[in-house]
Structures are given as C-alpha cells and as structure tokens.
Design a protein around this motif. Structure first.
Motif: not given
Ligand SMILES: [Zn+2]
Ligand SMILES: [Zn+2]
Length: 194
Positions: A18-24
């Motif tokens: 999820q973090l990667t998907t949001h570029g976090i």
C-alpha cells in the motif's frame, strides 16, 4: 505452506504494498533538528531518527490506526511513525488502550493485534537478539509477545471460567441462606412441638 506464522510476513507485505502504491517511502525521512530554544537548552534538538516502515510493529500500528479511523492506511503514516519512534513495539499496547478510550485491555479476551493471540513474540527472535542469559539458550523457553506479555488468548475457555466463577459467587450466598433457613425451620419445629 500456510502456517500461523506466515501471516506476519503477509501483514508486512500488505502494508508495504500500500505504501509503495501511494509512493510513500519505506523509511521515514529524518526530520531536521528543531532550532535550539534559548529558554530550554536541555530540550531535544537532535533530528528525529529514521523509522523503518517495514517492521512488523510499524505495519501493525498503521493497520490498527487505519482500521480504527476507517481511513486509508496512507493517511496514518505519520501517526505510526510517531508512535513507533516514541514508544517502539510497546507503543502498540498503548495505542490499543487509547483506541479503546483508555480502558485496559485484557488480552485473554481480546486478540492481541501484534502476535494475533499466540502470546509468542511473532518475530521469533533468537536468544542472542534478546540478550537472554546464555544458559537459557538450550533449555528452551518462550519469548513472549511484548505487547500482550504472553497473554493466553482463549476467550471461550476464560469466558466459561468466568461464568463458573460468577455462578459460584451467586451460589455461595444462596447456599448459606438455605442452610440458615433450614436451621431456623428446625428450631421453629422444635419450639412448636412443645
Ligand atoms: Zn531466549
Ligand atoms: Zn501479543
């Protein structure tokens, strides 16, 4: 193979995806040191240390926050950073209590969010990592979960126990009453026979 302990890496990968998907980023960036305060020279003026967002503790915190507030996980990143930075793994117990309006949590009845109720440290650490006394390494001992402190999550069993306990509390005065009553009745009978 699907085992109980597989769920922990799964939890991490769910969150990091999820973090990667949001570029976090998966590591909290270090924040710059606050400017020194002349009125409080002892105040912490060091930069906040980086936080690894791929640890089980961090992922659990982010999931708990997002579930509780019903918000996307990506909006809870800074809260999870702050919690883990300040309190570490034990912060999860604090968070759990806070989310329950400060009520203490009995992990025998509530599933521990970190170890999912097994009571063991879900990271399955080695003795050396925990600094156990060397003689412990070979005798086999539990490394308990630092959040629920190894609580035995068995709501059904403990629920039944509690019912038996309560029944006992109700029964005891009833029995005492019955005994007193039958003694009284005997005395009344003796008196009326005269
Ligand atoms: Zn050990
Ligand atoms: Zn636990």
């Amino acid at each position: 193979m699907l085992t109980f302990f597989n769920q922990f890496p799964q939890r991490i990968s769910d969150v990091t995806t999820q973090l990667t998907t949001h570029g976090i980023p998966l590591t909290a960036p270090t924040t710059p040191a606050p400017p020194p305060d002349p009125d409080a020279p002892w105040a912490n003026s060091r930069p906040a240390p980086p936080v690894d967002r791929t640890t089980l503790a961090w992922c659990t915190a982010a999931q708990m926050l997002s579930t509780h507030h019903r918000t996307p996980l990506s909006t809870q990143v800074l809260s999870a950073d702050a919690l883990i930075r300040e309190l570490g793994v034990r912060g999860l117990a604090q968070l759990h209590t806070d989310l329950h309006d400060g009520a203490p949590i009995d992990y025998r009845f509530t599933r521990c969010p970190y170890c999912s109720g097994c009571g063991e440290d879900p990271l399955l650490p080695y003795c050396a990592e925990l600094g156990c006394p060397p003689q412990y390494e070979f005798i086999g001992h539990d490394h308990i979960c630092p959040v629920c402190m190894g609580a035995d999550y068995q709501p059904d069993w403990f629920g039944e126990e509690r019912i038996i306990e309560l029944d006992h509390l109700v029964d005891a005065p009833v029995l005492a009453c019955t005994a007193r009553f039958s003694r009284l009745r005997q005395r009344v009978r003796r008196l009326t026979r005269r």
